[in-house]
Write an enzyme that holds these catalytic residues in place. Structure first.
Site, mmCIF file in Angstrom:
data_model
loop_
_atom_site.group_PDB
_atom_site.id
_atom_site.type_symbol
_atom_site.label_atom_id
_atom_site.label_comp_id
_atom_site.label_asym_id
_atom_site.label_seq_id
_atom_site.Cartn_x
_atom_site.Cartn_y
_atom_site.Cartn_z
ATOM 1 N N LEU A 140 34.869 46.304 46.658
ATOM 2 C CA LEU A 140 36.050 45.934 47.273
ATOM 3 C C LEU A 140 36.446 44.443 47.444
ATOM 4 O O LEU A 140 35.686 43.995 47.914
ATOM 5 C CB LEU A 140 36.479 46.824 48.582
ATOM 6 C CG LEU A 140 38.010 46.795 48.998
ATOM 7 C CD1 LEU A 140 38.803 47.400 48.004
ATOM 8 C CD2 LEU A 140 37.866 47.125 50.383
ATOM 9 N N HIS A 141 37.750 44.075 47.427
ATOM 10 C CA HIS A 141 38.005 42.628 47.150
ATOM 11 C C HIS A 141 39.549 42.486 47.181
ATOM 12 O O HIS A 141 40.159 43.328 46.481
ATOM 13 C CB HIS A 141 37.391 41.806 46.241
ATOM 14 C CG HIS A 141 37.246 41.775 45.025
ATOM 15 N ND1 HIS A 141 36.911 42.822 44.167
ATOM 16 C CD2 HIS A 141 38.297 41.374 44.122
ATOM 17 C CE1 HIS A 141 37.318 42.982 42.935
ATOM 18 N NE2 HIS A 141 38.134 41.921 42.854
ATOM 19 N N GLN A 142 40.104 41.778 48.265
ATOM 20 C CA GLN A 142 41.511 41.664 48.182
ATOM 21 C C GLN A 142 41.902 40.212 47.455
ATOM 22 O O GLN A 142 41.269 38.984 48.048
ATOM 23 C CB GLN A 142 42.060 41.709 49.598
ATOM 24 C CG GLN A 142 43.323 41.269 49.854
ATOM 25 C CD GLN A 142 44.052 42.238 50.459
ATOM 26 O OE1 GLN A 142 44.379 43.295 49.966
ATOM 27 N NE2 GLN A 142 44.789 42.107 51.680
#
Length: 182
Positions: A140-142
């Site tokens: 996950l990464h924003q």
């Protein structure tokens, strides 16, 4: 060169047929293009980055459950990624502590970029899963992508090219120096 000032060549005299196109050379992109998705199947860049120095990992801030780094292949100068340290792929797998810190780091990232890069707006979001466009779907990464009102041009649409006016190291230094001590 024979002992004087270096000779400057007129581009019109270089090999090839002159035309009306200007070329923006981005050779650093070739490493990403040639590697394809294969290296990501074995080595997660978001798991590896925290084990490096901040400079080598392009990290600008470290929290308890998440950290912030520059995107190695940015859409714009200052394109940041907010990543949990823990390896998981979708937002619904995050703990309440990870959700809170990812949100808090995203807010600080926006404030810092607004101050150090004078941006006018942002694209903020997550692509979850390869089918949704995630380049690293397993971690996950924003994305926090600064945008400027004066930076719209045809390159990304027509030429599939993005002009980046700053080097990654210079951007990392400016953002890290602008990051408040939490």
């Amino acid at each position: 060169m024979t002992g004087g000032a270096p000779r400057v060549e007129d581009a019109g005299e270089l090999a090839g047929v002159p035309d009306e196109f200007q070329r923006l050379w981005t050779p650093h992109r070739m490493a990403y293009i040639q590697a394809g998705p294969e290296p990501l199947k074995h080595d997660c860049p978001f798991c590896a980055a925290p084990d490096k120095s901040d400079e080598d990992g392009l990290i600008v801030a470290r929290g308890e459950t998440a950290y912030v780094l520059l995107n190695l292949f940015p859409y714009n100068s200052g394109h940041l990624l907010v990543c949990p340290y823990r390896h998981f792929g979708t937002y619904d797998e995050a703990t309440p502590e990870e959700v809170a810190e990812i949100g808090a780091l995203t807010q600080v990232a926006m404030r810092v970029l607004r101050r150090v890069a004078n941006c006018d707006g942002f694209n903020v979001g997550m692509n979850q899963g390869a089918v949704a466009g995630a380049g690293v779907a397993e971690h996950l990464h924003q994305h926090v992508v600064p945008r400027w009102a004066t930076d719209a041009n045809f390159f990304p649409i027509i030429a599939k090219t993005k002009a980046l006016p700053q080097l990654l190291g210079d951007v990392r230094t400016a953002v890290q120096e602008g990051w408040p001590v939490l």
